[in-house]
Design an enzyme around this catalytic site. Structure first.
Site, PDB file in Angstrom:
ATOM      1  N   HIS A   7       1.876   4.962   9.888  1.00  0.00           N
ATOM      2  CA  HIS A   7       1.098   4.061   9.319  1.00  0.00           C
ATOM      3  C   HIS A   7       0.053   3.705  10.231  1.00  0.00           C
ATOM      4  CE1 HIS A   7      -0.488   0.382   7.176  1.00  0.00           C
ATOM      5  NE2 HIS A   7       0.555   0.685   6.072  1.00  0.00           N
ATOM      6  N   CYS A  12       0.834  -1.206  -0.054  1.00  0.00           N
ATOM      7  CA  CYS A  12      -0.095   0.018   0.132  1.00  0.00           C
ATOM      8  C   CYS A  12       0.809   1.348   0.050  1.00  0.00           C
ATOM      9  CB  CYS A  12      -0.983  -0.013   1.267  1.00  0.00           C
ATOM     10  SG  CYS A  12       0.037  -0.408   2.876  1.00  0.00           S
TER      11      CYS A  12
END
Length: 477
Positions: free
Chosen positions: A315, A288
């Site tokens: 994150h 991602c």
């Protein structure tokens, strides 16, 4: 404008959006035509979402696009024999009204602009897809595939493969598809067929198969053939492990939703999907974070050149961390994810080079996992080969997000109030936060938001389509 006029204007827009919805649905279900407004998809959009998509046109062209101005284009489109394409009625309408004052020539104009898609041969056979694993990414991929259900859909979800199979498992899996604490309820109905071990979602019949290894399944028993198996487990990352899928009858290609090891191609859709050849049977959709930063880095490098840089990822915590302190094989990840910021490694910066070789050896990276369940941020610090300023860099990135071939990967916001939860459900690989941009001379720092679940899943679907040769014509060019 008086209060009554405001209400009247809103009523008009609302009714126009409602009138659009059945036309938009039929165009996709029957002809495979996906309608967008400056890149914003209208497939399965609510009336409010259609209105918002039109309001955003001002960002692109500096002026409004009223629904009463775009509605005739949807009507004209529904009368044309166009097939298997994506049509941007926003761009078509804006371009038309610049030179015209009435609706009399719209049908002729549309026929000319969409000539390449009229009577387009629809000879591409639908392809079967199997989701191997049904966790966060697997369920979001299912949602994205199911929303495209229709006679003209070429990417057909046929099965999911799971470990386990204990009593009540099927209903549990269906329940996780119905409800999601981050992304909200499923848009439609989900039923369980206990007798045949299947889930039926919005008319899509999904066979549920239980297996402990990729080579244990005979897909042909379920009338599945030549299938693309999308491995969402992250257990197998090399050619030997992922190659086990190809030993199962009915499977022909494999896509990994994680960074791959060895010589497997790591693909960031929008950047290097052209590297995929018909002979590639095992491909990775990278991570991602790699998907979030690579399109932005490509845009910056194309314009200014990047001498070197560092990527720091803030994150959201993920399923491989512990809810409370417990043993974990990785450093620090054993500490409670909801209670701590956790420094950890990321290979995303180095992985950029697999999709964008020009940046090989130029980037370093690290990550901090933080106590949020979704939406992350990449802070990209760069030394450039050419000088720039905050305003110049932002203007370039805004234009890239609105007009370039990367417009489906990069979004741009100038909001001074945006926070991470506002980006849940973003379909873009990354979103430039222009208010946080720092640039002076040859130094630049960019802040890029990304929905590390949903935005990434949208990128994965793009790779799936490319692997199966199901690319879509986008008009106007």
């Amino acid at each position: 404008m008086s209060a009554d006029k405001h209400l009247q204007s809103w009523q008009e827009r609302f009714e126009m959006a409602e009138a659009m919805q059945p036309l938009l649905g039929k165009l996709y279900r029957n002809q495979g035509v996906e309608v967008v407004v400056y890149g914003k998809p209208l497939l399965n959009a609510s009336t409010i979402e259609i209105i918002k998509a039109h309001r955003l046109v001002r960002r692109h062209v500096g002026e409004k696009l009223r629904l009463r101005e775009s509605f005739p284009f949807v009507q004209a489109l529904s009368k044309l024999a166009v097939k298997q394409c994506k049509v941007d009625i926003g761009k078509l309408a804006v371009n038309y009204w610049r030179d015209h004052t009435d609706v009399s020539e719209i049908e002729n104009y549309m026929a000319k602009e969409l000539a390449d898609a009229i009577d387009h041969a629809d000879d591409v056979a639908p392809r079967d897809v199997v989701l191997y694993g049904f966790g966060r990414i697997g369920r979001l991929l299912a949602r994205l595939l199911i929303e495209r259900t229709g006679r003209s859909n070429k990417l057909r979800l046929r099965a999911i493969v799971l470990r386990g199979g204990k009593k009540g498992d099927l209903e549990k899996r269906a329940s996780l598809l119905r409800r999601d604490s981050v992304h909200g309820p499923f848009n439609g109905s989900v039923e369980v067929d206990e007798e045949n071990n299947a889930i039926i979602a919005n008319g899509t019949y999904i066979q549920v198969i239980y297996a402990n290894s990729p080579d244990e399944v005979d897909y042909t028993k379920y009338d599945i053939s030549d299938a693309l198996v999308v491995d969402n487990t992250g257990i197998w990352k090399d050619e030997a492990g992922l190659g086990l899928h190809l030993k199962s009858p009915g499977a022909s290609k494999v896509l990994l939703t994680a960074p791959a090891k060895g010589a497997i191609k790591n693909i960031v859709y929008g950047v290097n999907e052209g590297d995929i050849t018909p002979e590639d049977i095992i491909v990775s959709a990278a991570s991602c974070t790699t998907n979030a930063i690579t399109p932005v880095l490509k845009a910056v490098n194309d314009r200014y050149g990047i001498e070197n840089g560092h990527v720091e990822t803030i994150h959201s915590y993920t399923n491989d961390q512990n809810l409370i302190d417990n043993y974990h094989t990785a450093d620090r990840r054993g500490r409670s994810a909801p209670l701590n910021m956790v420094i950890t490694e990321t290979g995303a910066a180095k992985a950029v080079a697999k999709a964008l070789p020009v940046l090989a050896g130029k980037l370093t990276g690290n990550a901090i996992r933080v106590p949020t369940p979704n939406v992350s941020m990449a802070i990209i610090s760069m030394n450039l080969n050419a000088e720039t300023s905050k305003d110049e860099l932002n203007e370039y990135l805004k234009d890239t997000a609105l007009q370039s071939p990367l417009q489906n990967q990069i979004d741009y916001t100038d909001s001074t109030e945006i926070v991470s939860s506002d980006l849940v459900g973003s379909r873009y690989a990354g979103v430039i936060d222009s208010q946080a941009t720092i640039a002076e001379g040859k130094r630049a720092i960019l802040y890029v938001w990304y929905d590390n679940e949903f935005g990434y899943s949208c990128q994965v679907v793009g790779v799936m389509q490319t692997m199966l040769g199901l690319t879509t014509l986008s008009l106007p060019a």
